[in-house]
Structure formats: C-alpha cells, structure tokens
Design an enzyme around this catalytic site. Structure first.
Site, mmCIF file in Angstrom:
data_model
loop_
_atom_site.group_PDB
_atom_site.id
_atom_site.type_symbol
_atom_site.label_atom_id
_atom_site.label_comp_id
_atom_site.label_asym_id
_atom_site.label_seq_id
_atom_site.Cartn_x
_atom_site.Cartn_y
_atom_site.Cartn_z
ATOM 1 N N THR A 106 0.824 -1.208 0.000
ATOM 2 C CA THR A 106 0.000 0.000 0.000
ATOM 3 C C THR A 106 0.858 1.257 0.000
ATOM 4 O O THR A 106 0.393 2.324 -0.414
ATOM 5 C CB THR A 106 -0.912 0.041 1.243
ATOM 6 N N ASP A 107 2.111 1.156 0.451
ATOM 7 C CA ASP A 107 2.882 2.385 0.678
ATOM 8 C C ASP A 107 3.239 3.101 -0.612
ATOM 9 O O ASP A 107 3.289 4.322 -0.649
ATOM 10 C CB ASP A 107 4.121 2.119 1.536
ATOM 11 N N SER A 130 32.366 -5.375 5.986
ATOM 12 C CA SER A 130 31.147 -6.071 6.399
ATOM 13 C C SER A 130 31.527 -7.347 7.131
ATOM 14 O O SER A 130 32.193 -8.224 6.561
ATOM 15 C CB SER A 130 30.277 -6.416 5.188
ATOM 16 N N GLY A 133 17.293 -11.326 2.912
ATOM 17 C CA GLY A 133 16.328 -11.888 1.973
ATOM 18 C C GLY A 133 15.085 -12.439 2.621
ATOM 19 O O GLY A 133 14.385 -13.271 2.044
ATOM 20 N N SER A 147 13.428 -6.295 5.925
ATOM 21 C CA SER A 147 14.000 -4.993 5.596
ATOM 22 C C SER A 147 15.428 -4.799 6.062
ATOM 23 O O SER A 147 15.767 -3.767 6.633
ATOM 24 C CB SER A 147 13.132 -3.876 6.156
ATOM 25 N N SER A 148 16.270 -5.761 5.757
ATOM 26 C CA SER A 148 17.699 -5.560 6.002
ATOM 27 C C SER A 148 18.235 -4.402 5.168
ATOM 28 O O SER A 148 19.158 -3.690 5.592
ATOM 29 C CB SER A 148 18.474 -6.846 5.687
ATOM 30 N N SER A 149 17.658 -4.180 3.985
ATOM 31 C CA SER A 149 18.124 -3.090 3.123
ATOM 32 C C SER A 149 17.848 -1.730 3.757
ATOM 33 O O SER A 149 18.720 -0.857 3.794
ATOM 34 C CB SER A 149 17.464 -3.173 1.741
ATOM 35 N N GLU A 195 17.648 3.960 -2.235
ATOM 36 C CA GLU A 195 17.249 2.638 -2.731
ATOM 37 C C GLU A 195 16.610 2.726 -4.110
ATOM 38 O O GLU A 195 16.825 1.877 -4.965
ATOM 39 C CB GLU A 195 16.300 1.952 -1.746
ATOM 40 N N ASP A 234 9.571 1.109 4.858
ATOM 41 C CA ASP A 234 10.675 0.422 5.515
ATOM 42 C C ASP A 234 11.665 1.396 6.133
ATOM 43 O O ASP A 234 12.086 1.244 7.281
ATOM 44 C CB ASP A 234 11.391 -0.490 4.509
#
Length: 385
Positions: free
Chosen positions: A35-36, A67, A121, A125-127, A159, A171
C-alpha cells in the site's frame, strides 16, 4: 547488538577505537502490504534485529567499509561514487552517501565496520536497516543531524535511485522512527504518523522465516507497482479524479472494472481493501480487540495470495499451519512476498507449542526447516556509543 564485537573488529582492521556506534532496526509489517507506494496506510513495527555501524571520520574523502556479515572490505571516494559489482552489499552505503551529498550535506570520509542481525532476503527490511544505519553513521562522522523523517526520505531515494528498487517509504520510515512497545500507523501520502501501543502482555508476535530467500530486484515487485499505476490510469480515462489507489473505494473500483484487465483489477482490489484493513486494525488495537486484529491479518494474507499474487507455497504452508495451531489469533505473510516471512499473533502461553507444531508441519510439507523469532517492537535508529 554486540558493541564489543564490532568495536574489536574495528580496532583490528583500522586501528584505535571507533568514534561512534549507531544502529538501525529491521521491521515487521503487521498489516498494510503493497500500500505504501500507492499513497496508502501501513502499520509496521521495528524489531529487535538491527544493523550496526561502528565508524570514525577520516581526514580525506575516502570511505573504507568492512562487512562482518560478508567478510568483505570495500572502498570508494565520496567525490566519485559508483556502484560495486564486487561488493553489492556496499551499494546501500554508497547510495546513501551519494544521495546525502546531492542533497547538499557535507560528508567526511569514514572508516566503518558494518554488522547485522536482520535475516537477509527474509522480507524484514535488512536493506532499509543498512541504509538508515549508514545515514546515521555518515551524519555522526560529519557532525550533522538530520530530522528522522528527512533521513527516511533520503534513504528511500538511495534505494530507488542508486540501488534500483522502486520501494515505498514504509521500511525506511519505521527503521528511522520506530518506538519500543508500539507499532506505527503511517499515512504514506502525508507522512503523518502516530504510535499505537501493542498489547503489553497476553499475546506474542512471532516471525516465521520460510528460509526461501527472495530479492526485490529480481522479483515481480516493480511489475506490481506498474499494474497499480495502470489501474489509476484506467480510472482517469473514465474521468475519475484520482491521484493514486489511496483515493479509490471498492465501490468505485467495481463500477469501473470493465475499464481494466482482470489482473489489474485484482491488483487494485487488494490495495484498496488492504488500506481499509489497516484503518480497521488500528481501531481494533486501540480498543484492545486483538481478535478482530487477528481476523484482519488472515484476510490480508488471502488478499495478498489471491488478488496480489505475491505469496508462495512456503508462505502459504506456514500460514495454514499457524491457523490450525492452538492459541493463534491471526497469521499472514509480511513483506513484499515471493518468500521471506510470516507474522503471527499468538496467545502468550502457546508460543512453544506453536513453534513445535508449525515447524513440524512445515518441514513435512516443504522438506526443510523454518526459523522462528519471538520479537517485541523496538526503538528506531539511534547512536548507541
């Protein structure tokens, strides 16, 4: 979050102690999916899994980042930011630096160590977590402080423009603005928001990871967004004044069904009905009616499965098994779909039995294990050291 671990890794790689440590959480969306980017309503909560960045400013324009998740170091220059095929995880860091610079914020070079506990994955919402943590790290290095809403908007730009995923704002927004013990009702058109208390006792939120990875950049995410735009265009051709599916009612959509293909109609029907489910869910929780909220979660999953068609066999297997387990009030897929996780609302004393029953049935159905996490709503991004 293990500050000692990331601090030791920083000292080993770059020498000395980090000047700052920041964190930003992943999220679970309780209801309000897809919806966002249609100017609609969402209802996420930040979770107790986050991305942590330990860093120190440099005297030059170089950014060196390690990382711990990928065991890989990368470097780039703030005056020449390019995508990296060799270290794709760093494109979120690079994209945030690029957008902050283009917005006029004077950044400094930085040495940084990045660690994360948000399952990759998984649809948690790791991104967004690494984007928001990266922004806070660059801000800390340069001695600037963005408003959390501005931070979220800039990370969304990173993003969309740098990584290439046409995501909505949810997110990044919840990662920046989460509040412990609360979900966040967000109007993605106006960016108005309000925290809504979650039950302090009696029920638990359980995330079940299908362990089927997904990638938004290779999924049908962008296709679904295009189909929503097609629905809006079809309504406008019928002289309907509408900016986005947010402005459409089910009655209006049904009246103009012939103006669009069946697939586009069903995509729009999901979005329109999901917006109403979010409003109904917030009202239910504000009056303490968790059973109604649970029912709305189930209805949401059916709509995502049948109308939006972003579920999969693994997600459906988890939801079906959950709904047959004692003490379950509601269950649905969460995130963009095509794999990832489900979220279930469960009576507090039934969690252990839930994990055993649902885990066993899922393994029998798909042939491998799901991973379960009991979580609470967490605070949004912050500097912790």
């Amino acid at each position: 979050m293990d500050i000692d671990r990331i601090g030791a890794a920083f000292s080993e790689r770059f020498g000395g102690s980090p000047a700052f440590v920041v964190r930003a959480p992943g999220r679970v969306n309780l209801i309000g999916e897809h919806t966002d980017y249609n100017d609609g309503f969402v209802f996420p909560a930040a979770i107790e899994f986050d991305v942590v960045v330990a860093g120190s400013p440099r005297a030059d324009r170089a950014v060196r980042a390690l990382s711990l998740v990928y065991g890989q170091q990368t470097a780039f220059d703030l005056d020449r930011i390019e995508r990296s095929a060799e270290a794709p995880w760093s494109n979120y860091l690079r994209g945030v630096a690029c957008v902050l610079t283009s917005a006029g914020h004077g950044l400094l070079g930085m040495d940084a160590v990045v660690d994360g506990a948000v399952p990759l994955g998984s649809g948690l919402s790791s991104s967004a977590a690494i984007e928001v943590a990266s922004s806070l790290a660059f801000e800390s290095a340069a001695g600037i402080a963005l408003d959390p809403v501005q931070r979220a908007l800039l990370c969304q730009r990173a993003e969309r423009e740098f990584v290439g995923v046409q995501c909505g704002i949810m997110d990044q927004f919840i990662s920046a603005l989460g509040r412990r013990g609360h979900a966040l009702f967000v109007d993605t058109r106006t960016l108005e928001y309000r925290p809504v208390p979650l039950p302090a006792s009696g029920v638990s939120i359980v995330i079940a990871n299908t362990n089927r990875p997904r990638s938004l950049t290779t999924s049908a995410y962008n296709e679904r967004r295009s189909q929503c735009e097609q629905a809006v265009a079809a309504l406008r051709q019928q002289a309907v004044v509408v900016q986005a599916l947010r402005d459409v009612t089910l009655a209006l959509l049904s009246a103009h069904r012939a103006a669009m293909t069946d697939v586009v109609y069903r995509r729009a029907r999901h979005v329109v009905s999901e917006n109403q489910r979010v409003l109904d869910s917030v009202q239910a929780l504000e009056r303490g009616d968790v059973r109604t909220f649970g029912r709305l979660m189930v209805e949401s999953h059916a709509s995502l499965r049948d109308d939006y068609q972003v579920s999969c066999a693994e997600l459906d297997a988890l939801v079906e098994a959950a709904l047959e387990a004692p003490g379950v009030l509601g269950s649905r897929m969460t995130g963009a779909g095509f794999g990832g996780c489900t979220v279930s609302l469960i009576e507090e004393g039934a969690v252990d039995d839930f994990r055993e029953r649902v885990g066993s049935r899922y393994r029998d159905t798909v042939g491998y294990d799901a991973t379960f996490h009991v979580t609470r709503a967490a605070d949004g991004a912050e500097r912790v050291a």
